[in-house]
Design a protein around this motif. Structure first.
Motif, PDB file in Angstrom:
ATOM      1  N   GLY A  14       0.829  -1.193   0.000  1.00  0.00           N
ATOM      2  CA  GLY A  14       0.000   0.000   0.000  1.00  0.00           C
ATOM      3  C   GLY A  14       0.864   1.243   0.000  1.00  0.00           C
ATOM      4  N   ASN A  15       0.277   2.353   0.328  1.00  0.00           N
ATOM      5  CA  ASN A  15       0.999   3.603   0.227  1.00  0.00           C
ATOM      6  C   ASN A  15       1.309   4.221   1.568  1.00  0.00           C
ATOM      7  OD1 ASN A  15       1.559   3.974  -2.502  1.00  0.00           O
ATOM      8  ND2 ASN A  15      -0.610   4.364  -2.885  1.00  0.00           N
ATOM      9  N   TYR A  16       1.205   3.439   2.617  1.00  0.00           N
ATOM     10  CA  TYR A  16       1.608   4.023   3.892  1.00  0.00           C
ATOM     11  C   TYR A  16       2.406   3.037   4.719  1.00  0.00           C
ATOM     12  CZ  TYR A  16      -2.377   1.559   5.907  1.00  0.00           C
ATOM     13  OH  TYR A  16      -3.257   0.611   6.304  1.00  0.00           O
ATOM     14  N   TYR A  17       2.997   3.570   5.758  1.00  0.00           N
ATOM     15  CA  TYR A  17       3.911   2.828   6.604  1.00  0.00           C
ATOM     16  C   TYR A  17       3.502   3.107   8.032  1.00  0.00           C
ATOM     17  CZ  TYR A  17       8.061   2.443   9.458  1.00  0.00           C
ATOM     18  OH  TYR A  17       8.933   2.160  10.470  1.00  0.00           O
ATOM     19  N   ILE A  18       3.439   2.074   8.851  1.00  0.00           N
ATOM     20  CA  ILE A  18       3.117   2.290  10.265  1.00  0.00           C
ATOM     21  C   ILE A  18       4.407   2.339  11.075  1.00  0.00           C
ATOM     22  CG2 ILE A  18       1.864   1.409  12.283  1.00  0.00           C
ATOM     23  CD1 ILE A  18      -0.253   1.785  10.352  1.00  0.00           C
ATOM     24  N   ARG A  19       4.506   3.367  11.888  1.00  0.00           N
ATOM     25  CA  ARG A  19       5.707   3.602  12.676  1.00  0.00           C
ATOM     26  C   ARG A  19       6.123   2.364  13.473  1.00  0.00           C
ATOM     27  NH1 ARG A  19       4.354   8.098  16.187  1.00  0.00           N
ATOM     28  NH2 ARG A  19       3.618   6.642  17.717  1.00  0.00           N
ATOM     29  N   GLN A  20       7.401   2.018  13.413  1.00  0.00           N
ATOM     30  CA  GLN A  20       7.866   0.858  14.166  1.00  0.00           C
ATOM     31  C   GLN A  20       8.954   1.219  15.159  1.00  0.00           C
ATOM     32  OE1 GLN A  20       8.841  -1.588  10.890  1.00  0.00           O
ATOM     33  NE2 GLN A  20       6.710  -2.170  10.553  1.00  0.00           N
ATOM     34  N   THR A  21       9.349   2.469  15.164  1.00  0.00           N
ATOM     35  CA  THR A  21      10.434   2.844  16.062  1.00  0.00           C
ATOM     36  C   THR A  21       9.902   3.757  17.169  1.00  0.00           C
ATOM     37  OG1 THR A  21      12.231   4.433  16.188  1.00  0.00           O
ATOM     38  CG2 THR A  21      11.105   4.284  14.099  1.00  0.00           C
ATOM     39  N   PRO A  66       6.339  18.894  15.555  1.00  0.00           N
ATOM     40  CA  PRO A  66       5.800  20.067  14.850  1.00  0.00           C
ATOM     41  C   PRO A  66       5.783  19.931  13.321  1.00  0.00           C
ATOM     42  CG  PRO A  66       7.335  20.733  16.561  1.00  0.00           C
ATOM     43  CD  PRO A  66       7.434  19.245  16.452  1.00  0.00           C
ATOM     44  N   TRP A  67       6.542  18.973  12.780  1.00  0.00           N
ATOM     45  CA  TRP A  67       6.589  18.778  11.326  1.00  0.00           C
ATOM     46  C   TRP A  67       5.611  17.682  10.884  1.00  0.00           C
ATOM     47  CZ3 TRP A  67      10.466  20.801  14.089  1.00  0.00           C
ATOM     48  CH2 TRP A  67      11.171  21.865  13.540  1.00  0.00           C
ATOM     49  N   TYR A  68       4.974  17.031  11.874  1.00  0.00           N
ATOM     50  CA  TYR A  68       4.187  15.844  11.550  1.00  0.00           C
ATOM     51  C   TYR A  68       2.713  16.111  11.313  1.00  0.00           C
ATOM     52  CZ  TYR A  68       7.827  12.370  11.964  1.00  0.00           C
ATOM     53  OH  TYR A  68       8.928  11.603  11.725  1.00  0.00           O
ATOM     54  N   ALA A  69       2.185  15.382  10.341  1.00  0.00           N
ATOM     55  CA  ALA A  69       0.764  15.473  10.029  1.00  0.00           C
ATOM     56  C   ALA A  69      -0.057  14.928  11.192  1.00  0.00           C
ATOM     57  CB  ALA A  69       0.471  14.665   8.766  1.00  0.00           C
ATOM     58  N   ILE A  70      -1.290  15.389  11.260  1.00  0.00           N
ATOM     59  CA  ILE A  70      -2.187  15.005  12.352  1.00  0.00           C
ATOM     60  C   ILE A  70      -2.306  13.483  12.465  1.00  0.00           C
ATOM     61  CG2 ILE A  70      -4.230  15.403  10.867  1.00  0.00           C
ATOM     62  CD1 ILE A  70      -5.640  16.410  13.449  1.00  0.00           C
ATOM     63  N   GLU A  71      -2.444  12.769  11.341  1.00  0.00           N
ATOM     64  CA  GLU A  71      -2.624  11.307  11.408  1.00  0.00           C
ATOM     65  C   GLU A  71      -1.353  10.577  11.854  1.00  0.00           C
ATOM     66  OE1 GLU A  71      -2.689  13.064   8.635  1.00  0.00           O
ATOM     67  OE2 GLU A  71      -1.351  12.154   7.139  1.00  0.00           O
ATOM     68  N   CYS A  72      -0.176  11.207  11.662  1.00  0.00           N
ATOM     69  CA  CYS A  72       1.074  10.580  12.115  1.00  0.00           C
ATOM     70  C   CYS A  72       1.154  10.622  13.635  1.00  0.00           C
ATOM     71  CB  CYS A  72       2.286  11.316  11.559  1.00  0.00           C
ATOM     72  SG  CYS A  72       2.329  11.343   9.781  1.00  0.00           S
ATOM     73  N   LYS A 109       0.607   6.631  11.234  1.00  0.00           N
ATOM     74  CA  LYS A 109       0.467   6.247   9.839  1.00  0.00           C
ATOM     75  C   LYS A 109       1.131   7.281   8.925  1.00  0.00           C
ATOM     76  CE  LYS A 109      -3.429   4.875   6.944  1.00  0.00           C
ATOM     77  NZ  LYS A 109      -4.848   4.491   6.979  1.00  0.00           N
ATOM     78  N   PHE A 110       2.233   6.874   8.277  1.00  0.00           N
ATOM     79  CA  PHE A 110       2.997   7.793   7.426  1.00  0.00           C
ATOM     80  C   PHE A 110       2.754   7.499   5.954  1.00  0.00           C
ATOM     81  CE2 PHE A 110       5.093   7.905  11.430  1.00  0.00           C
ATOM     82  CZ  PHE A 110       5.556   9.195  11.548  1.00  0.00           C
ATOM     83  N   SER A 111       2.741   8.543   5.143  1.00  0.00           N
ATOM     84  CA  SER A 111       2.472   8.369   3.712  1.00  0.00           C
ATOM     85  C   SER A 111       3.145   9.510   2.953  1.00  0.00           C
ATOM     86  CB  SER A 111       0.964   8.420   3.471  1.00  0.00           C
ATOM     87  OG  SER A 111       0.493   9.713   3.827  1.00  0.00           O
ATOM     88  N   HIS A 112       3.061   9.470   1.620  1.00  0.00           N
ATOM     89  CA  HIS A 112       3.567  10.604   0.846  1.00  0.00           C
ATOM     90  C   HIS A 112       2.830  11.875   1.242  1.00  0.00           C
ATOM     91  CE1 HIS A 112       5.952   7.825  -1.408  1.00  0.00           C
ATOM     92  NE2 HIS A 112       4.877   7.131  -1.764  1.00  0.00           N
ATOM     93  N   LYS A 113       1.546  11.735   1.615  1.00  0.00           N
ATOM     94  CA  LYS A 113       0.773  12.910   2.011  1.00  0.00           C
ATOM     95  C   LYS A 113       1.184  13.441   3.392  1.00  0.00           C
ATOM     96  CE  LYS A 113      -1.722  13.582  -1.679  1.00  0.00           C
ATOM     97  NZ  LYS A 113      -3.175  13.612  -1.780  1.00  0.00           N
ATOM     98  N   TRP A 142      -1.621  21.382   4.851  1.00  0.00           N
ATOM     99  CA  TRP A 142      -2.043  21.024   6.208  1.00  0.00           C
ATOM    100  C   TRP A 142      -3.528  20.727   6.287  1.00  0.00           C
ATOM    101  CZ3 TRP A 142       0.680  26.055   8.261  1.00  0.00           C
ATOM    102  CH2 TRP A 142       2.076  25.899   8.134  1.00  0.00           C
ATOM    103  N   ASP A 143      -4.089  20.304   5.187  1.00  0.00           N
ATOM    104  CA  ASP A 143      -5.491  19.904   5.205  1.00  0.00           C
ATOM    105  C   ASP A 143      -5.661  18.698   6.128  1.00  0.00           C
ATOM    106  OD1 ASP A 143      -7.876  20.576   2.914  1.00  0.00           O
ATOM    107  OD2 ASP A 143      -8.160  18.835   4.234  1.00  0.00           O
ATOM    108  N   GLN A 144      -6.723  18.707   6.896  1.00  0.00           N
ATOM    109  CA  GLN A 144      -6.986  17.602   7.834  1.00  0.00           C
ATOM    110  C   GLN A 144      -6.974  16.233   7.133  1.00  0.00           C
ATOM    111  OE1 GLN A 144      -8.581  18.400  11.157  1.00  0.00           O
ATOM    112  NE2 GLN A 144      -9.261  16.374  11.772  1.00  0.00           N
TER     113      GLN A 144
END
Ligand code: ADP
Ligand code: MG
Length: 297
Positions: A188-195, A202-208, A213-217, A275-277
């Motif tokens: 798929g297009n996302y990666y779940i944090r393992q570390t 402050p640089w991270y998206a709300i869903e991260c 859950k990390f993605s290109h978005k 920074w769209d939700q």
């Protein structure tokens, strides 16, 4: 000039955004011995690594000034190997070029890359504050978007895009570095944090922050914060430190504010949409390239 077929293929795929991801580069002998490098002064330090300036002697006996990165903590060689493996697949004018990996000793490992004497964009913004204009910054924004678009095509999620991880090549060119947190999503297009490493919230998206859950978005979100740093000339993103407070604030629709000297049009049209939700409604990197082009006109 005698152009090798592979170079032609790579140049072509780099400039054409619709092609499938690049195949892994054929493994050149990038494995170095510690005797191939000489250490100079320490030039930088992040959360995980230390970077030194140095000299490298290549297989043909040529000398090159390089940057040598080591890890601060012991027992993290897997992380450094992953950083090397990812960088090995990448070839683009806006991504720092890898020279090799010193891995003759498992306990004493180094990633070697091209040295950029002008240092990080974060420092450059602060020291050149008075001489930087929007034309220069839009060119930097374009370079970062092009490097990130290439990463997206190569299916690499950077996860640590910030001004401290952009290097200045010259007054018109910047390059993306620090693949220490980068990941290739397995499916798929996302990666779940393992570390459990400390993360640059402050640089991270709300869903991260919320679900890891990390993605290109989510890289697009960090691109927005990086542009905010650029156009405010290196100010610190002033957001709450506590994850719970930060999530609540973001859910209420609050974001980093427009701050002078950032131009309101750049904030509204380039930065704020990142920074769209909803990740789906954020622009992707090829749309950001178009957006920067329009702002340049
Ligand atoms: P970390 O993983 O510890 O954050 P980075 O790769 O981000 O390590 O490097 C830390 C700092 O070292 C950068 O912010 C920059 O100032 C400096 N640096 C890193 N690589 C280079 C390079 N190739 N040329 C010049 N300076 C560099
Ligand atoms: Mg870094």
């Amino acid at each position: 000039r005698n152009v090798k077929p592979l170079d032609v293929l790579l140049q072509f795929s780099v400039s054409s955004p619709r092609l499938p991801p690049l195949p892994a580069l054929p493994t050149k002998p990038l494995h170095l011995d510690k005797s191939d490098i000489k250490f100079g002064i320490k030039i930088g330090e992040g959360n995980y690594g230390e970077v030194y300036r140095g000299q490298m002697t290549d297989a043909q006996g040529r000398q090159e000034t390089v940057a040598i990165k080591s890890l601060k903590a012991v027992g993290q060689t897997d992380d450094l190997k992953r950083e090397f493996r990812i960088m090995q697949k990448l070839k683009h004018r806006n991504i720092v070029r890898l020279c090799g990996l010193v891995d003759s000793d498992e306990e004493d490992m180094y990633v070697v890359m091209e040295y950029l004497p002008m240092g990080s964009l974060k420092d450059y913004l602060k020291t050149h504050r008075e001489h930087i204009n929007n034309t220069m910054l839009l060119k930097f924004a374009m370079d970062i978007a092009e490097g990130m678009d290439y990463l997206e095509q190569s299916r690499i999620i950077h996860r640590d895009l910030a001004a401290r991880n952009i290097l200045v090549a010259d007054q018109h060119t910047v390059k993306i570095t620090d693949f220490g947190l980068a990941q290739e999503p397995n499916k798929g297009n996302y990666y779940i944090r393992q570390t459990n490493r400390a993360l640059p919230l402050p640089w991270y998206a709300i869903e991260c922050i919320e679900t890891g859950k990390f993605s290109h978005k989510s890289d697009v979100w960090s691109y927005g914060v990086t542009c905010w740093e650029m156009f405010t000339r290196g100010q610190e993103p002033d957001l709450p430190q506590k994850p719970e407070t930060l999530i609540q604030m973001l859910k209420n629709g609050k974001r980093l504010n427009l701050k002078p000297p950032c131009h309101p049009t750049i904030y509204a049209e380039l930065i704020r949409p990142c920074w769209d939700q909803e990740p789906e409604t954020r622009p992707n990197f090829s749309a950001l390239i178009q957006q920067v082009k329009e702002l340049q006109e």
